[in-house]
Design a protein around this motif. Sequence first.
Motif, PDB file in Angstrom:
ATOM      1  N   ARG A  93       0.802  -1.222   0.000  1.00 41.01           N
ATOM      2  CA  ARG A  93       0.000   0.000   0.000  1.00 41.01           C
ATOM      3  C   ARG A  93       0.835   1.270   0.000  1.00 41.01           C
ATOM      4  O   ARG A  93       0.481   2.263  -0.617  1.00 41.01           O
ATOM      5  N   LYS A  94       1.948   1.273   0.742  1.00 41.30           N
ATOM      6  CA  LYS A  94       2.700   2.503   1.005  1.00 41.30           C
ATOM      7  C   LYS A  94       4.041   2.579   0.291  1.00 41.30           C
ATOM      8  O   LYS A  94       4.684   3.615   0.297  1.00 41.30           O
ATOM      9  N   GLY A  95       4.501   1.480  -0.259  1.00 39.77           N
ATOM     10  CA  GLY A  95       5.797   1.468  -0.925  1.00 39.77           C
ATOM     11  C   GLY A  95       6.829   0.697  -0.138  1.00 39.77           C
ATOM     12  O   GLY A  95       6.646   0.381   1.039  1.00 39.77           O
ATOM     13  N   LYS A  96       7.913   0.409  -0.795  1.00 39.41           N
ATOM     14  CA  LYS A  96       8.959  -0.456  -0.252  1.00 39.41           C
ATOM     15  C   LYS A  96       9.575   0.080   1.036  1.00 39.41           C
ATOM     16  O   LYS A  96       9.939  -0.674   1.923  1.00 39.41           O
ATOM     17  N   TYR A  97       9.727   1.396   1.141  1.00 42.40           N
ATOM     18  CA  TYR A  97      10.458   1.979   2.258  1.00 42.40           C
ATOM     19  C   TYR A  97       9.501   2.464   3.341  1.00 42.40           C
ATOM     20  O   TYR A  97       8.593   3.241   3.069  1.00 42.40           O
ATOM     21  N   THR A  98       9.734   2.024   4.572  1.00 39.85           N
ATOM     22  CA  THR A  98       8.832   2.416   5.659  1.00 39.85           C
ATOM     23  C   THR A  98       9.027   3.870   6.057  1.00 39.85           C
ATOM     24  O   THR A  98       8.076   4.538   6.426  1.00 39.85           O
ATOM     25  N   ARG A  99      10.244   4.374   6.026  1.00 42.11           N
ATOM     26  CA  ARG A  99      10.530   5.786   6.272  1.00 42.11           C
ATOM     27  C   ARG A  99       9.801   6.340   7.497  1.00 42.11           C
ATOM     28  O   ARG A  99       9.092   7.329   7.423  1.00 42.11           O
ATOM     29  N   LEU A 100       9.984   5.722   8.642  1.00 40.98           N
ATOM     30  CA  LEU A 100       9.244   6.150   9.831  1.00 40.98           C
ATOM     31  C   LEU A 100       9.477   7.612  10.191  1.00 40.98           C
ATOM     32  O   LEU A 100       8.534   8.321  10.538  1.00 40.98           O
ATOM     33  N   VAL A 101      10.705   8.070  10.131  1.00 43.16           N
ATOM     34  CA  VAL A 101      10.959   9.468  10.470  1.00 43.16           C
ATOM     35  C   VAL A 101      10.273  10.377   9.450  1.00 43.16           C
ATOM     36  O   VAL A 101       9.581  11.331   9.815  1.00 43.16           O
ATOM     37  N   SER A 102      10.419  10.066   8.180  1.00 41.56           N
ATOM     38  CA  SER A 102       9.791  10.894   7.143  1.00 41.56           C
ATOM     39  C   SER A 102       8.275  10.898   7.266  1.00 41.56           C
ATOM     40  O   SER A 102       7.640  11.941   7.099  1.00 41.56           O
ATOM     41  N   ARG A 103       7.692   9.765   7.542  1.00 45.08           N
ATOM     42  CA  ARG A 103       6.229   9.693   7.649  1.00 45.08           C
ATOM     43  C   ARG A 103       5.701  10.497   8.837  1.00 45.08           C
ATOM     44  O   ARG A 103       4.536  10.858   8.873  1.00 45.08           O
ATOM     45  N   HIS A 104       6.551  10.769   9.812  1.00 45.45           N
ATOM     46  CA  HIS A 104       6.141  11.571  10.966  1.00 45.45           C
ATOM     47  C   HIS A 104       6.675  13.001  10.891  1.00 45.45           C
ATOM     48  O   HIS A 104       6.501  13.785  11.813  1.00 45.45           O
ATOM     49  N   GLY A 105       7.312  13.343   9.774  1.00 42.38           N
ATOM     50  CA  GLY A 105       7.977  14.633   9.635  1.00 42.38           C
ATOM     51  C   GLY A 105       7.083  15.850   9.692  1.00 42.38           C
ATOM     52  O   GLY A 105       7.535  16.935  10.031  1.00 42.38           O
ATOM     53  N   ALA A 106       5.834  15.690   9.385  1.00 40.63           N
ATOM     54  CA  ALA A 106       4.919  16.835   9.376  1.00 40.63           C
ATOM     55  C   ALA A 106       4.405  17.194  10.774  1.00 40.63           C
ATOM     56  O   ALA A 106       3.729  18.200  10.934  1.00 40.63           O
ATOM     57  N   GLY A 164       8.702  19.518   6.171  1.00 40.61           N
ATOM     58  CA  GLY A 164       7.730  19.769   5.131  1.00 40.61           C
ATOM     59  C   GLY A 164       7.653  18.662   4.089  1.00 40.61           C
ATOM     60  O   GLY A 164       6.875  18.737   3.155  1.00 40.61           O
ATOM     61  N   GLN A 165       8.465  17.639   4.262  1.00 41.08           N
ATOM     62  CA  GLN A 165       8.504  16.550   3.286  1.00 41.08           C
ATOM     63  C   GLN A 165       7.190  15.774   3.315  1.00 41.08           C
ATOM     64  O   GLN A 165       6.655  15.489   4.377  1.00 41.08           O
ATOM     65  N   PRO A 166       6.657  15.427   2.157  1.00 43.02           N
ATOM     66  CA  PRO A 166       5.432  14.624   2.138  1.00 43.02           C
ATOM     67  C   PRO A 166       5.623  13.317   2.879  1.00 43.02           C
ATOM     68  O   PRO A 166       6.710  12.751   2.870  1.00 43.02           O
ATOM     69  N   THR A 167       4.564  12.843   3.514  1.00 44.09           N
ATOM     70  CA  THR A 167       4.681  11.647   4.337  1.00 44.09           C
ATOM     71  C   THR A 167       4.211  10.388   3.642  1.00 44.09           C
ATOM     72  O   THR A 167       4.350   9.317   4.192  1.00 44.09           O
ATOM     73  N   GLY A 168       3.666  10.465   2.476  1.00 39.77           N
ATOM     74  CA  GLY A 168       3.186   9.266   1.798  1.00 39.77           C
ATOM     75  C   GLY A 168       4.013   8.960   0.572  1.00 39.77           C
ATOM     76  O   GLY A 168       5.134   9.412   0.429  1.00 39.77           O
ATOM     77  N   GLY A 169       3.437   8.181  -0.311  1.00 42.16           N
ATOM     78  CA  GLY A 169       4.093   7.902  -1.573  1.00 42.16           C
ATOM     79  C   GLY A 169       4.794   6.572  -1.614  1.00 42.16           C
ATOM     80  O   GLY A 169       4.925   5.890  -0.612  1.00 42.16           O
ATOM     81  N   THR A 170       5.256   6.251  -2.789  1.00 40.76           N
ATOM     82  CA  THR A 170       5.897   4.959  -2.998  1.00 40.76           C
ATOM     83  C   THR A 170       7.268   5.089  -3.631  1.00 40.76           C
ATOM     84  O   THR A 170       7.832   4.119  -4.103  1.00 40.76           O
ATOM     85  N   THR A 171       7.832   6.286  -3.647  1.00 38.41           N
ATOM     86  CA  THR A 171       9.138   6.451  -4.253  1.00 38.41           C
ATOM     87  C   THR A 171      10.173   6.761  -3.178  1.00 38.41           C
ATOM     88  O   THR A 171       9.840   7.241  -2.095  1.00 38.41           O
ATOM     89  N   VAL A 172      11.418   6.486  -3.508  1.00 34.85           N
ATOM     90  CA  VAL A 172      12.516   6.778  -2.587  1.00 34.85           C
ATOM     91  C   VAL A 172      12.723   8.279  -2.529  1.00 34.85           C
ATOM     92  O   VAL A 172      12.669   8.963  -3.553  1.00 34.85           O
TER      93      VAL A 172
END
Length: 178
Positions: A93-106, A164-172
């Motif tokens: 659903r969200k893409g290969k990378y979990t990116r926990l810090v990025s997903r909480h960046g906002a 300000g980085q978007p928290t979703g997506g499926t790209t690196v």
Amino acid sequence: MSKIEFESFIFSKCFWLNSERIECIRSEILPTVYDRVGGDAPIQKLSSSFYERVYNDPSLKTIFASSTKQEAVENQADFLTQLFGGPRRYAERKGKYTRLVSRHGAYQINERHAEQWLAHMRVSIEDVPEFANDDELSCALNDYFTYTAFWIVFGLTNGIVNRGQPTGGTTVDPGRNW
């Protein structure tokens, strides 16, 4: 920011943890947590119990205001299912990378939020018999969640991700380490 600086911060908050304990949690719990608890249902119960508390907590509710409670439960349950060795629904659903810090960046998450989040998670672990009745697993999960909560706080407060980085997506995200 080096891994040593990062872990020094986390371990100063969680004095009982160290690199070896985290690696053990990541790699040596067999059968997988997913298999050990019997699959999806206990993980779903954990997430539901947790978010029931979070959405009733004024200090945390605003952090999750951009999602419905059901979306938050689904995201966490899918993430934990994948993390614990089950189907990779989160990645689908969200893409290969979990990116926990990025997903909480906002969100303006700080140590107080992490501690409150952990308090709700600890109670939620105790609410689910498949986790609560397995002392080794319950302890490992509490350690993992503690490490992860402070990892996110450290990443956000030390500029590892652009708030300000978007928290979703499926790209690196190019240039991001976390």
